[in-house]
Design an enzyme around this catalytic site. Structure first.
Site, PDB file in Angstrom:
ATOM      1  N   GLN A 136      61.692  32.738  30.567  1.00 52.90           N
ATOM      2  CA  GLN A 136      63.251  32.530  29.385  1.00 52.90           C
ATOM      3  C   GLN A 136      63.795  31.894  30.605  1.00 52.90           C
ATOM      4  O   GLN A 136      65.187  30.919  31.113  1.00 52.90           O
ATOM      5  CB  GLN A 136      64.173  34.408  30.580  1.00 52.90           C
ATOM      6  CG  GLN A 136      63.854  35.281  29.736  1.00 52.90           C
ATOM      7  CD  GLN A 136      64.075  35.311  28.257  1.00 52.90           C
ATOM      8  OE1 GLN A 136      65.424  33.886  27.991  1.00 52.90           O
ATOM      9  NE2 GLN A 136      64.170  35.512  27.361  1.00 52.90           N
ATOM     10  N   CYS A 143      63.415  48.007  25.930  1.00 54.26           N
ATOM     11  CA  CYS A 143      62.455  48.096  26.892  1.00 54.26           C
ATOM     12  C   CYS A 143      61.912  49.380  26.926  1.00 54.26           C
ATOM     13  O   CYS A 143      61.578  50.415  25.999  1.00 54.26           O
ATOM     14  CB  CYS A 143      63.493  48.361  28.346  1.00 54.26           C
ATOM     15  SG  CYS A 143      62.849  46.770  28.746  1.00 54.26           S
TER      16      CYS A 143
HETATM   17  C1  LIG Z   1      60.501  37.369  30.094  1.00 55.95           C
HETATM   18  C2  LIG Z   1      59.834  38.018  28.226  1.00 55.95           C
HETATM   19  N1  LIG Z   1      58.422  37.884  28.846  1.00 55.95           N
HETATM   20  C3  LIG Z   1      57.846  37.639  27.562  1.00 55.95           C
HETATM   21  C4  LIG Z   1      58.368  37.745  26.615  1.00 55.95           C
HETATM   22  C5  LIG Z   1      57.620  37.673  24.981  1.00 55.95           C
HETATM   23  O1  LIG Z   1      57.656  36.988  24.137  1.00 55.95           O
HETATM   24  P1  LIG Z   1      57.369  36.831  22.949  1.00 55.95           P
HETATM   25  O2  LIG Z   1      58.298  37.115  21.649  1.00 55.95           O
HETATM   26  O3  LIG Z   1      56.774  35.177  22.607  1.00 55.95           O
HETATM   27  O4  LIG Z   1      55.978  38.241  22.501  1.00 55.95           O
HETATM   28  C6  LIG Z   1      60.205  37.860  25.927  1.00 55.95           C
HETATM   29  C7  LIG Z   1      60.374  38.038  24.518  1.00 55.95           C
HETATM   30  O5  LIG Z   1      61.852  38.368  25.014  1.00 55.95           O
HETATM   31  C8  LIG Z   1      60.612  37.574  27.418  1.00 55.95           C
HETATM   32  O6  LIG Z   1      62.036  37.632  27.312  1.00 55.95           O
END
Ligand SMILES: Cc1ncc(COP(=O)(O)O)c(C=O)c1O
Length: 378
Positions: A178, A321
């Site tokens: 992010q 989550c």
């Molecule tokens: C802080 C964070 N880490 C990891 C991810 C996962 O990324 P991806 O959607 O490319 O798998 C996200 C996605 O929302 C995220 O916000």
């Protein structure tokens, strides 16, 4: 349309799509093929990696192309855990990490690893001294995110990296998904060993990402196959997607000076929301400017989201989550907020494409929606 859900995903830049189309058509050969066509594609892929390395100020052999943030996080965490388990089986992370970190840690717990989930302050911040106290002789990994995806709190990564540096047997992984393109992070800090990035959060395409692995750091791969990317991440490369990602990275970093404008938009949004009695802001004032989380206690967030959606305005609620209660934000719960707040969180997330006029229109629509719901509720 007013799109204010940029932390979920961003609209790909036109140049990114053009680049993807061009590479898919003109460079379709397998980069591992030894003929001329394959060689050309391999060269293109290497060039993309070199460009990414230059943009991130790291060595090109320190970057692995992955399928996104989830894979980068899993490869970093499981890769370190499995490779270095003979040194110890203890991992430190926080209670407010993305599910791709929390679930990777939970999976390791099922095969004998121990995980400390650090608590956070009411604004979601990890306390570096708590972290240092949690380090044990058998600790092998610390995994802490840079910008939190739900509330935008910026973790004290440099302080944590300074601590990690004092413990040479402990690796430090940062989830930078992010923060990339918004808030600079020096990957050259000697305390940072691994760093995850994802393309679709910076106007690239979904299913592409990067894992930075500091030179000399050894990982156990989570995929086994044909030996591509030094066998750390085998599989025929998504050449067009990765080339397009590097384009997105370049354009985003070139726009980083625009962050100042996001700070102003965040201030304006806050000032609007503070005028509403029913609203409580959950994001810290010194958090990342592109993420603003707030609650409207007593109101179901999805009802507000759908009502705004009908007006062509798009915001979001908590990410999917791992909370005990499916409609509760685990991040807001970890911040110690009451259940009325943890069940009614909403998130506005900005990109460099958003304008002041959009924020004004959002606020007008939001006020109308609240009034409408108030009438329905009597
Ligand atoms: C802080 C964070 N880490 C990891 C991810 C996962 O990324 P991806 O959607 O490319 O798998 C996200 C996605 O929302 C995220 O916000």
């Amino acid at each position: 349309m007013i799109y204010l859900d940029n932390s979920a995903t961003t609209r790909p830049y036109k140049e990114v799509i053009d680049s993807f189309n061009k590479v898919s058509q003109a460079f379709f050969a397998n980069p591992s093929s030894i003929h001329y066509l394959g060689g050309e594609v391999e060269q293109l892929l290497q060039k993309a990696k070199m460009q990414a390395a230059e943009l991130l100020h790291v060595g090109h052999n320190e970057l692995i192309f992955t399928s996104g943030g989830t894979e980068s996080n899993n490869l970093a965490i499981k890769g370190i855990a499995l490779q270095h388990q003979n040194r110890g089986k203890h991992i430190i992370t926080s209670q407010v990490e993305h599910p791709s970190v929390l679930e990777a840690c939970a999976a390791l717990e099922t095969i004998g690893f121990e995980v400390t989930y650090l608590p956070v302050t009411k604004y979601g911040r990890v306390n570096p001294s708590d972290l240092e106290s949690a380090i044990r002789p058998d600790t092998i990994l610390i995994s802490i995110m840079h910008v939190n995806n739900e509330i935008g709190v910026i973790q004290p990564i440099e302080e944590i990296a300074n601590i990690a540096q004092k413990y040479p047997k402990v690796f430090f992984h940062v989830d930078y998904v992010q923060g990339l393109g918004k808030i600079p992070l020096s990957l050259n800090h000697p305390g940072i060993d691994l760093c995850s990035m994802s393309s679709h959060k910076i106007h690239g395409l979904k299913g592409t990402g990067i894992l930075y692995i500091k030179s000399g750091t050894v990982l156990f791969p989570i995929l086994h196959g044909g030996g591509q990317q030094s066998s750390i991440r085998p599989g025929t490369e998504n050449v067009a997607g990765q080339v397009a990602m590097v384009k997105a990275l370049r354009i985003t970093l070139e726009q980083q000076h625009e962050y100042k404008r996001l700070v102003q938009l965040n201030k304006l949004l806050r000032s609007f929301l503070l005028q509403e009695e029913k609203v409580v802001i959950n994001s810290p004032e010194d958090g990342a400017a592109h993420i603003l989380n707030f609650s409207v206690p007593g109101y179901k967030p999805e009802v507000i989201i759908h009502a705004l959606g009908k007006r062509d305005i798009f915001i979001s609620t908590k990410s999917a989550c791992s909370s005990k209660h499916s409609d509760e934000s685990a991040v807001l719960a970890a911040c110690g907020l009451n259940t009325a707040r943890t069940h009614s969180g909403l998130r506005i997330s900005l990109s460099y494409e958003n304008t002041e006029e959009e924020i004004r229109q959002f606020y007008q629509a939001f006020k109308d929606v609240l009034a409408e719901l108030q009438n329905v509720m009597g």
